[in-house]
Motif scaffolding. Structure first.
Motif, PDB file in Angstrom:
ATOM      1  N   VAL A   1       0.842  -1.207   0.000  1.00  0.00           N
ATOM      2  CA  VAL A   1       0.000   0.000   0.000  1.00  0.00           C
ATOM      3  C   VAL A   1       0.871   1.249   0.000  1.00  0.00           C
ATOM      4  N   ALA A   2       1.859   1.282   0.882  1.00  0.00           N
ATOM      5  CA  ALA A   2       2.766   2.435   0.921  1.00  0.00           C
ATOM      6  C   ALA A   2       3.525   2.563  -0.393  1.00  0.00           C
ATOM      7  N   PHE A   3       3.977   1.432  -0.927  1.00  0.00           N
ATOM      8  CA  PHE A   3       4.731   1.453  -2.184  1.00  0.00           C
ATOM      9  C   PHE A   3       3.882   1.991  -3.330  1.00  0.00           C
ATOM     10  N   PHE A   4       2.598   1.610  -3.382  1.00  0.00           N
ATOM     11  CA  PHE A   4       1.723   2.091  -4.453  1.00  0.00           C
ATOM     12  C   PHE A   4       1.667   3.613  -4.470  1.00  0.00           C
ATOM     13  N   TYR A   5       1.366   4.217  -3.330  1.00  0.00           N
ATOM     14  CA  TYR A   5       1.245   5.679  -3.290  1.00  0.00           C
ATOM     15  C   TYR A   5       2.592   6.358  -3.548  1.00  0.00           C
TER      16      TYR A   5
END
Length: 195
Positions: A102-106
């Motif tokens: 999730v953090a990587f996506f943003y």
């Protein structure tokens, strides 16, 4: 006709899993963005094709390879019982991988948009609501996936559910991005819109 397509797709998954799953992820991320822009945001002719291309690239070149390797790893793990295998695979997927993904996506979206200065504020603004919604969607999905679906089709199941999830991610990222445009680069905690 549909049966032949499914048979051919299944054969491609077995013969060339990485290529097939990367193409699948790219198409489904792009389709999720199309749905987000047309059905959720109602952009009509103002569709942002660069955004669609960016999400398609992310799905095919980043998400697809990473998830293919992740599912190969999870499928190789051996457990004493099917129940234990299910519990550990769902736990590893949702408690270890998902918070990072999730953090990587943003962060990746900020960089692909040419706004690396927004990585931290965008992640801070969208992380918790996205993670909670992810668990609501993917914990039940993964319980079904790891208990009933053959290993070579697991990423496909996730990819189909991802069509709808990617629609959410695209709209959520656009919402956080829009908020950053309004408030400058200091993105405050925003409630990522539900639809």
């Amino acid at each position: 006709m549909a049966a032949n397509i499914l048979r051919s797709y299944n054969a491609a998954l077995i013969r060339r899993p990485m290529l097939t799953q990367c193409l699948t992820a790219g198409v489904l991320f792009g389709a999720g963005d199309l749905i987000a822009q047309q059905a959720v945001e109602r952009k009509g002719r103002d569709h942002d094709w660069t955004r669609t291309a960016r999400l398609t690239f992310y799905g095919g070149a980043i998400f697809g390879p990473a998830m293919t390797k992740w599912y190969q790893l999870l499928n190789q793990l051996k457990f004493a019982s099917p129940t234990r295998a299910l519990a550990y695979r769902v736990f590893l997927d949702q408690a270890v991988l998902t918070p990072v993904a999730v953090a990587f996506f943003y962060g990746a979206m900020s960089c692909l948009e040419g706004k690396p200065e927004e990585v931290v504020p965008r992640v801070q603004a969208a992380y918790v609501p996205t993670l909670i919604r992810n668990w609501g969607v993917y914990i039940p999905t993964q319980i079904i996936n790891f208990s009933l679906v053959p290993p070579h089709l697991r990423l496909v199941v996730v990819s189909v559910v991802s069509l709808f999830w990617n629609t959410y991610l695209s709209a959520a990222n656009a919402s956080v991005q829009k908020e950053s445009t309004v408030t400058g680069t200091s993105i405050e905690k925003v409630e990522v819109s539900e639809f």
